[in-house]
Design a protein around this motif. Structure first.
Motif, short mmCIF file in Angstrom:
data_model
loop_
_atom_site.label_atom_id
_atom_site.label_comp_id
_atom_site.label_asym_id
_atom_site.label_seq_id
_atom_site.Cartn_x
_atom_site.Cartn_y
_atom_site.Cartn_z
N VAL A 188 11.10 6.11 7.51
CA VAL A 188 9.99 6.02 6.48
C VAL A 188 8.71 5.34 7.14
O VAL A 188 8.70 4.65 7.88
CB VAL A 188 10.63 4.78 5.55
CG1 VAL A 188 9.52 4.28 4.51
CG2 VAL A 188 11.88 5.05 4.77
N THR A 210 4.94 3.91 6.96
CA THR A 210 4.43 2.91 6.00
C THR A 210 2.96 2.84 6.52
O THR A 210 2.62 2.56 7.71
CB THR A 210 4.96 1.78 6.07
OG1 THR A 210 6.42 1.69 5.68
CG2 THR A 210 4.22 0.83 5.07
N CYS A 212 -0.05 3.32 11.07
CA CYS A 212 1.36 3.37 10.40
C CYS A 212 2.32 2.78 11.21
O CYS A 212 2.15 2.75 12.33
CB CYS A 212 1.48 4.95 9.97
SG CYS A 212 0.85 5.66 8.89
N GLU A 251 10.98 -0.31 0.04
CA GLU A 251 9.52 -0.42 -0.29
C GLU A 251 8.93 -1.53 -1.03
O GLU A 251 7.82 -1.98 -0.47
CB GLU A 251 9.37 0.98 -1.08
CG GLU A 251 9.64 2.00 -0.09
CD GLU A 251 9.18 3.45 -0.96
OE1 GLU A 251 8.69 3.53 -2.00
OE2 GLU A 251 9.35 4.52 -0.25
N PHE A 294 3.67 4.48 1.20
CA PHE A 294 5.00 4.93 1.84
C PHE A 294 5.29 6.30 1.71
O PHE A 294 4.99 7.02 0.78
CB PHE A 294 6.24 4.12 1.14
CG PHE A 294 5.98 2.60 1.47
CD1 PHE A 294 6.84 2.04 2.45
CD2 PHE A 294 5.43 2.02 0.32
CE1 PHE A 294 6.85 0.56 2.55
CE2 PHE A 294 5.47 0.46 0.38
CZ PHE A 294 5.96 -0.08 1.50
#
Length: 397
Positions: free
Chosen positions: A210, A212, A347, A361, A378
């Protein structure tokens, strides 16, 4: 996301004509799983190409003129292929001009010209290598239109050269190599000194990557990048006083670190920078080993350790990235999280249990907003292929 019909209309406004000679190319962004700020120190990195990136539609010309348009910027930039010069006002087009100049020099002949139309679904300034994607996709298009035999690894080298020599950004090879040489489902274990590489399968099972985005402006990244690079060069010169055979900081073995630490004791800044590089090289090699063995928890811990080193020893994280990493660390379904890219915004990349991604999230969003007042973005990252020409069935986004 951009509307396909609107993009097509904008392209034909920019470059009128039929579709028969328009060609389409794509270059991905990249995420570095571990091995940060050691590419320019001659070490190993472990990046992967994303499925997001930069698309290019290009119509060849015969008049030696190149025209550049990006849907993210309002103006059209134009130049002649025999008069390619850096102009600060040209912004991103300096990267594209530099690449065309580098390919022309390699081929020993001038490019015919073309209309280059760029669109991206990478967030600007997110640290996912949108500039490298622009460089590499441009080089691939010029290669195709010139019918000149360049392999993708050479495209990476020429793109780096353009950024170093034409644009004036003293970057390492990692970003361009990952963008050019990516392979779906694999990360690249790359020796930045020799360009020897290995595609390593990334088998995450119940977990996913993931990414972010801090959504924070990365204002310090370029200046601090150059500062850190200079500090590493200074540290290397000092360490060569006791280890004259080393050419790069990443050649220092862990068992020699005590000697280095003693030698640099009076220069704490250089000591911290060198410590990050030496131990990040070790972490990167170890990360490949544990990932091949399927030991995801150990891989995640190495990601965490990398972030701590980038925060404390290399000092390139900043409050926003630290807040994201700390929020991820406090979530039980996350095995590891670290900043990726140059730092000072950009990120994080986190290894998260797929079934828990919505909760992850929300947890990170609340904790991050509480600390920074910012809202993160995200997306779950699949690992994709490097630069390639797309089959044309009408214009595709």
């Amino acid at each position: 996301m951009h509307d396909t019909e609107a993009l097509q209309a904008k392209f034909f406004w920019f470059s009128p004509g039929d579709m028969t000679d328009v060609r389409q190319f794509f270059a991905p962004g990249r995420v570095n799983l571990i091995g940060e700020h050691i590419d320019y120190n001659g070490g190993h990195v472990f990046p992967a190409a994303l499925t997001r990136g930069v698309s290019l539609w290009v119509r060849p010309r015969a008049d030696g003129v190149v025209r550049f348009f990006s849907v993210d910027f309002p103006e059209t930039i134009e130049a002649r292929v025999d008069e390619l010069e850096f102009r600060p006002s040209d912004g991103y087009a300096n990267y594209t001009k530099g690449v065309i100049k580098a390919v022309q020099e390699e081929a020993g002949t001038l490019f015919c010209g073309g209309d280059f139309f760029y669109m991206s679904n990478l967030a600007n300034g997110a640290g996912l290598s949108s500039s490298a994607a622009v460089e590499v996709v441009t080089a691939a298009a010029v290669r195709a239109l010139m019918a000149y035999p360049l392999d993708n690894a050479r495209i990476a080298v020429l793109s780096q050269r353009a950024e170093n020599d034409f644009v004036g950004v003293n970057c390492g090879i990692m970003d361009q190599f990952a963008v050019a040489m990516g392979k779906a489902g694999h990360a690249i274990f790359l020796d930045c000194q020799t360009l020897a590489y290995e595609w390593v399968p990334v088998t995450l099972g119940d977990y996913a990557l993931v990414i972010t985005n801090t959504n924070e402006r990365r204002g310090l990244a370029d200046s601090k990048y150059n500062e850190r690079r200079s500090e590493c060069e200074a540290a290397l010169r000092r360490i060569q006083e006791i280890l004259p055979d080393i050419q790069n900081l990443t050649q220092i073995s862990i068992d020699r670190w005590d000697d280095v630490e003693t030698h640099l004791a009076s220069e704490p800044n250089l000591l911290r920078r060198a410590r990050h590089v030496v131990f990040e090289e070790h972490r990167t090699n170890e990360a490949v080993r544990v990932l091949k063995a399927g030991r995801l928890a150990a891989f995640g811990q190495l990601m965490n350790d990398s972030h701590v080193s980038l925060r404390d020893d290399y000092e390139v994280t900043g409050p926003a990235l630290d807040a994201l990493a700390e929020a991820a660390w406090s979530f039980s379904g996350c095995l590891g999280s670290r900043m990726t890219g140059a730092g000072f915004g950009g990120c994080t990349v986190s290894l998260v249990r797929r079934a828990a991604i919505p909760e992850f999230e929300e947890h990170v969003r609340v904790a991050y907003a509480d600390k920074t007042g910012l809202q993160p973005s995200f997306y779950v990252s699949e690992i994709g292929d490097g630069v390639h020409e797309q089959q044309k069935e009408g214009l595709e986004v």
